[in-house]
Design an enzyme around this catalytic site. Structure first.
Site, PDB file in Angstrom:
ATOM      1  CG  HIS A  21      -2.105  -0.917   1.072  1.00 12.89           C
ATOM      2  ND1 HIS A  21      -3.373  -0.581   1.492  1.00 12.89           N
ATOM      3  CD2 HIS A  21      -2.203  -2.156   0.534  1.00 12.89           C
ATOM      4  CE1 HIS A  21      -4.202  -1.586   1.221  1.00 12.89           C
ATOM      5  NE2 HIS A  21      -3.520  -2.553   0.651  1.00 12.89           N
ATOM      6  CG  ASP A  22       4.812   3.505   1.883  1.00 13.99           C
ATOM      7  OD1 ASP A  22       4.222   4.608   1.942  1.00 13.99           O
ATOM      8  OD2 ASP A  22       6.057   3.408   1.900  1.00 13.99           O
ATOM      9  CG  ASP A  38       6.854   8.062   0.000  1.00 13.27           C
ATOM     10  OD1 ASP A  38       6.081   7.161   0.383  1.00 13.27           O
ATOM     11  OD2 ASP A  38       6.464   9.190  -0.384  1.00 13.27           O
ATOM     12  CB  SER A  40       3.799   8.703   2.147  1.00  9.34           C
ATOM     13  OG  SER A  40       3.194   7.656   1.398  1.00  9.34           O
ATOM     14  CB  SER A 147       0.505 -18.164  -0.397  1.00 18.00           C
ATOM     15  OG  SER A 147       0.799 -19.414   0.156  1.00 18.00           O
ATOM     16  CG  ASP A 163      -3.374 -20.598   0.997  1.00 16.96           C
ATOM     17  OD1 ASP A 163      -3.451 -20.392   2.228  1.00 16.96           O
ATOM     18  OD2 ASP A 163      -2.293 -20.828   0.429  1.00 16.96           O
ATOM     19  CG  ASP A 170       1.492 -23.361   0.083  1.00 14.29           C
ATOM     20  OD1 ASP A 170       0.802 -22.332  -0.027  1.00 14.29           O
ATOM     21  OD2 ASP A 170       1.112 -24.361   0.713  1.00 14.29           O
TER      22      ASP A 170
HETATM   23 CA    CA Z   1      -0.352 -20.939   1.728  1.00 14.89          CA
HETATM   24 CA    CA Z   2       3.994   5.944  -0.131  1.00 14.59          CA
END
Ligand code: CA
Ligand code: CA
Length: 355
Positions: A21-22, A38, A40, A147, A163, A170
């Site tokens: 996400h960053d 960075d 943020s 996973s 999973d 895996d």
């Molecule tokens: Ca797995």
């Molecule tokens: Ca960022």
């Protein structure tokens, strides 16, 4: 800097999500503000944690924040990517990620809307990650993180794994997403972020985004390649033993994830100005081959349950005798591997002083 022992107490899935996400807060086209990986999301957490896509990200952000105050020489961007590499090392079967240090502090918050929505269609998702500098194939490999994931904020009625082997890095995730969906975990309700899961009775969730990417023409063959690569003899019959194929696709997945994470970790950054500190990353735990074989059909499932989109032949996959959900629910019951990883981890704690 004794940071590794504390980071290892954080959930790998939470810091991997934070790292993505960053980093994805970046736009080649200039459609969004943000300088990628960075930090943020920590530096401007008062803004970015308010974005709907970052629900739940406050947990790893608040866990890491004290380090940025205590160690001023470590930037928030470095800390996030280092935490992801260390967190992943807790997952048996995972690759050892590289880590480069020296990202400058973030100067502005990323815009809202940079994180692809799990409810989005394939084009919207692929366009967004391409704008952040990542290819469709790299996105498929990055999804190997699912996973070892749980979805805690998608459906309030359930804290679901994605999973049946959530404690192991895996390729099982890639096979199970291809199986025909039948229902929704928890109380049976659903929302646009979910697709029907093949193992909903066992509490497994399928994200809508994973469902569409496994079946889209632009990503289905990369997705299927992680399940296995069939070896076809002149007679058209797969010739390689199952063990050979599964070993190969575990390596394909881990190498693909390692290289894709290396690219993700420097989105928006000038890697030539960073210093290679990969030696500080602990060696990951290893798979116990006697306990884990990559990509096996859940009991009573077979190729007839696969919704195949890629035109290449589907690999022959063995059938598991039982599911492994117990490994996530009762970590103490996880099979223990006899390796040198523990002693190597101790050495890495010492090396981190150099970082
Ligand atoms: Ca797995
Ligand atoms: Ca960022």
């Amino acid at each position: 800097m004794y940071i590794i022992p504390l980071i290892q107490t954080l959930k790998a899935r939470k810091v991997l999500r934070l790292a993505f996400h960053d980093a994805v807060g970046y736009s080649l086209a200039g459609a969004y503000e943000g300088d990628g990986a960075d930090g943020s999301l920590i530096t401007f957490s008062d803004i970015e944690l308010g974005y709907p896509a970052n629900t739940g990200i406050d947990i790893p952000v608040n866990s890491l924040k004290p380090f940025t105050a205590r160690y001023e020489q470590v930037s928030a961007g470095d800390l996030i990517q280092f935490a992801a590499a260390v967190g992943l090392s807790n997952c048996p079967g995972a690759p050892r990620l590289e880590f480069f240090a020296g990202r400058p502090e973030a100067t502005k918050a990323a815009s809202d809307g940079t994180v692809p929505s799990p409810g989005g269609n394939a084009t919207a998702i692929l366009d967004r990650v391409a704008d952040a500098g990542l290819s469709a194939e790299e996105l498929v490999f990055l999804l190997a993180s699912h996973s070892v994931a749980r979805a805690s904020h998608v459906d309030s009625s359930v804290d679901a794994s994605l999973d049946s082997t959530p404690a192991v890095f895996d390729s099982q995730f890639f096979l199970e997403v291809l199986l025909k969906g039948q229902g929704y975990p928890g109380n049976g309700s659903n929302n646009p972020f979910e697709a029907p899961s093949a193992l909903y009775k066992e509490g497994e969730m399928r994200l809508h985004s994973d469902f569409v990417l496994a079946r889209d023409d632009r990503t289905s063959c990369a997705w299927q390649s992680v399940v296995g690569t069939p070896s076809i003899s002149p007679s058209g019959v797969p010739s390689a033993p199952a063990h050979t194929r599964t070993s190969d696709n575990q390596l394909l997945m881990t190498e693909g994830f390692r290289s894709s994470m290396a690219k993700l970790a420097v989105v928006g950054q000038d890697k030539s100005k960073l210093t290679d500190c990969s030696a500080a990353v602990p060696l990951p735990k290893t798979l116990c081959e006697e306990h884990f074989v990559s990509a096996a059909y859940p009991p009573s499932r077979c190729y007839g349950d696969v919704e195949q989109s890629c035109v290449a032949p589907f690999p022959i996959v063995p059938v598991a005798s039982k599911l492994s959900f117990i490994s996530a629910t009762f970590p103490s019951l996880m099979p223990k591997c006899s390796t040198s990883a523990d002693s190597d981890n101790k050495r890495s704690v010492m090396n981190v002083h150099e970082f």
